[in-house]
Design an enzyme around this catalytic site. Structure first.
Site, PDB file in Angstrom:
ATOM      1  N   GLY A 201       4.600   8.283  -9.076  1.00 55.44           N
ATOM      2  CA  GLY A 201       5.933   7.887  -8.624  1.00 55.44           C
ATOM      3  C   GLY A 201       5.970   7.194  -7.269  1.00 55.44           C
ATOM      4  O   GLY A 201       6.705   6.224  -7.075  1.00 55.44           O
ATOM      5  N   CYS A 323     -13.344   0.989   5.129  1.00 55.44           N
ATOM      6  CA  CYS A 323     -14.165   2.190   5.231  1.00 55.44           C
ATOM      7  C   CYS A 323     -13.318   3.430   5.138  1.00 55.44           C
ATOM      8  O   CYS A 323     -12.157   3.442   5.530  1.00 55.44           O
ATOM      9  CB  CYS A 323     -14.971   2.206   6.521  1.00 55.44           C
ATOM     10  SG  CYS A 323     -13.968   2.159   7.988  1.00 55.44           S
TER      11      CYS A 323
END
Ligand code: PLP
Length: 378
Positions: A201, A323
Site C-alpha cells: 500500500g 550502497c
C-alpha cells in the site's frame, strides 16, 4: 518547501486514503469478525475494500488476501509457495536483482534443502524470459521475479515468463513481486499468468502497514500466520481496517486518472533524463522502463555527496541504489556495472504529485552539485 523525489521508498498518504483511515478508526471501528451491527458494518467495508483492490489487480475478490506489507506478501508467497510445489522438485529460479524481501526467504529456503538459481539481469536491468526458459528444469517448483526493479525501474516481462513456463509444460508456480509495478505498469492478474502477486500500500499513497497477496484461484497455499482464521483461514490476525480501507481509497484515487497520470509521470521522467544527459556529459542512465523511477550515475562523484548537496536544497532523492550499510548495491553489481558507475548512482522516483518544476529544480541542482564537487576536487 521540500521536493520529495523518493517515492519508490514510500509515498505521501493521499487525502482520500487519510480520510478513509480516519473513518475506519473513528466511525467504522468494529471487528469484521464480530456478529453485531458494528462488526457487520466493518465486514462490509472490508469486502468493499477487497473488491476495489481486486478490480485494480484484475482478479476476483476471492483471490486477494490482505497482509501487513509487501515483505509479508513476498515471504508468504516464497516460503509457502515452495512448500506447496515441492512435490514437483526443489529447484527455484529467481534473480540476483530481487528485493531483500525475496532474497532473504530464498536464503531460508536454500538452508532448508531447496536449490536456488539466481539469474543475472541483462544490460537493461531486466530478466530476459529466454534466460528463465534456459534455467527451467523438470524439478523447478517455483519461479519468482520482480515486475519492476525498485532501484533501476527495469521492467521484466512477466507475461512472457509465464508463457515460457507454459510452453514447456512447467509445473512451477510463478510469483512476481509487483510492489513497484502495481498501478505503475498496467497488468491484469487474470491475464498475466502469475500464480502469486505481491503488492504494497505505501508505494501507492496508502499508509504503511498494508499489502496484499494475489493467490490465483486453484493454487492452495498454506497460511503463513496462524490463528483466528481471518482472510478465508489463510492469514490470521484481526484485519487492519484503517490501513485496508485507506489502501482501497488510495487505489480508487489513483485509478481515477491513472492513464493520464502515468503518461505525465513518464514524460517528466523522460524529459529529466534528456536534460541530465544534455547538461552533464558524463552522466549514465541506468535501467529504465517504469514511468516513476529514474536511476542515473555521475561516475567519479559519490552518490552520497550528490544526495547531500540535493538535500541542502530541499530535494530528497535516494542513494538506495548505491550502497546499503556500506555495501554496494547488489542490483547494480548484478548488472555488471563498473564500481565508479555504481558508486555515483542516484535514484529519483516520482509520483502523480510530482510537478514539472520539481523535476526542473532537480536537474538544475544536479548540475550545480556536479560543478561544486568538481571544483572542490580540483
Ligand atoms: N519489493 C520491492 C520491489 C520493494 O521495492 C519493496 C519496498 O521497498 C518491498 C518489496 C517491500 O515492501 P514493504 O515495504 O511494503 O514491506
Amino acid at each position: 518547501m521540500s521536493i520529495y523525489l523518493d517515492n519508490a521508498a514510500t509515498t505521501c498518504v493521499c487525502p482520500e486514503a487519510a480520510e478513509a483511515a480516519v473513518n475506519a478508526m473513528r466511525t467504522v471501528y468494529g471487528n469484521p469478525s464480530s456478529g453485531h451491527a458494528a462488526g457487520r458494518e466493518a465486514k462490509r467495508l472490508l469486502d468493499a475494500s477487497r473488491e476495489t483492490v481486486a478490480a485494480a489487480l484484475g482478479c476476483t475478490a476471492r483471490e486477494v488476501y490482505f497482509t501487513s506489507c509487501g515483505t509479508e506478501s513476498d515471504n508468504w508467497a516464497l516460503v509457502r509457495g515452495a512448500e506447496r510445489a515441492s512435490h514437483v522438485g526443489r529447484h527455484i529460479i529467481s534473480s540476483a536483482a530481487e528485493h531483500e524481501a525475496v532474497l532473504k526467504p530464498l536464503e531460508y529456503l536454500a538452508a532448508h534443502g531447496f536449490e536456488v538459481t539466481l539469474l543475472k539481469p541483462r544490460a537493461d536491468g531486466a530478466i530476459a524470459p529466454e534466460d528463465v526458459a534456459a534455467a527451467l528444469r523438470a524439478d523447478t517448483c517455483l519461479v519468482s521475479l520482480m515486475m519492476v526493479n525498485n532501484e533501476t525501474g527495469a521492467v521484466t516481462d512477466i507475461a512472457a515468463v509465464a508463457a515460457a513456463l507454459k510452453a514447456v509444460g512447467s509445473k512451477a508456480l510463478l510469483h512476481t513481486d509487483a510492489v513497484q509495478g502495481f498501478l505503475h505498469v498496467p497488468f491484469a492478474a487474470a491475464k498475466l499468468g502469475a500464480d502469486l502477486i505481491s503488492v504494497s500500500g505505501h508505494k501507492i499513497h496508502a499508509p504503511k502497514g498494508v499489502g496484499a497477496l494475489y493467490i490465483s484461484q486453484g493454487v492452495r497455499l498454506n497460511s503463513y500466520l496462524m490463528g483466528g482464521g481471518q482472510e478465508s483461514g489463510l492469514r490470521s490476525g484481526t484485519e487492519a481496517m484503517p490501513q485496508i480501507a485507506a489502501f482501497a481509497a488510495a487505489v480508487k484515487a489513483a485509478q481515477g486518472s491513472a492513464e493520464a497520470d502515468l503518461g505525465r509521470v513518464a514524460r517528466l521522467r523522460q524529459a529529466a533524463a534528456e536534460r541530465l544527459c544534455a547538461e552533464n556529459p558524463d552522466v549514465v542512465i541506468i535501467g529504465g522502463g517504469a514511468p516513476h523511477i529514474l536511476c542515473f550515475s555521475l561516475p567519479g562523484y559519490r552518490s552520497e555527496v550528490i544526495m547531500n548537496v540535493l538535500e541542502s536544497k530541499g530535494i530528497f532523492v535516494s542513494k538506495g541504489s548505491a550502497c546499503k550499510k556500506g555495501r554496494r548495491s547488489h542490483v547494480l553489481e548484478a548488472m555488471g556495472l563498473p564500481a565508479r558507475v555504481i558508486d555515483g548512482a542516484v535514484r529519483v522516483s516520482l509520483s502523480r504529485f510530482t510537478t514539472e518544476s520539481d523535476m526542473d529544480a532537480l536537474c538544475s541542482a544536479v548540475g550545480e552539485a556536479r560543478r561544486t564537487v568538481r571544483a572542490a576536487l580540483r
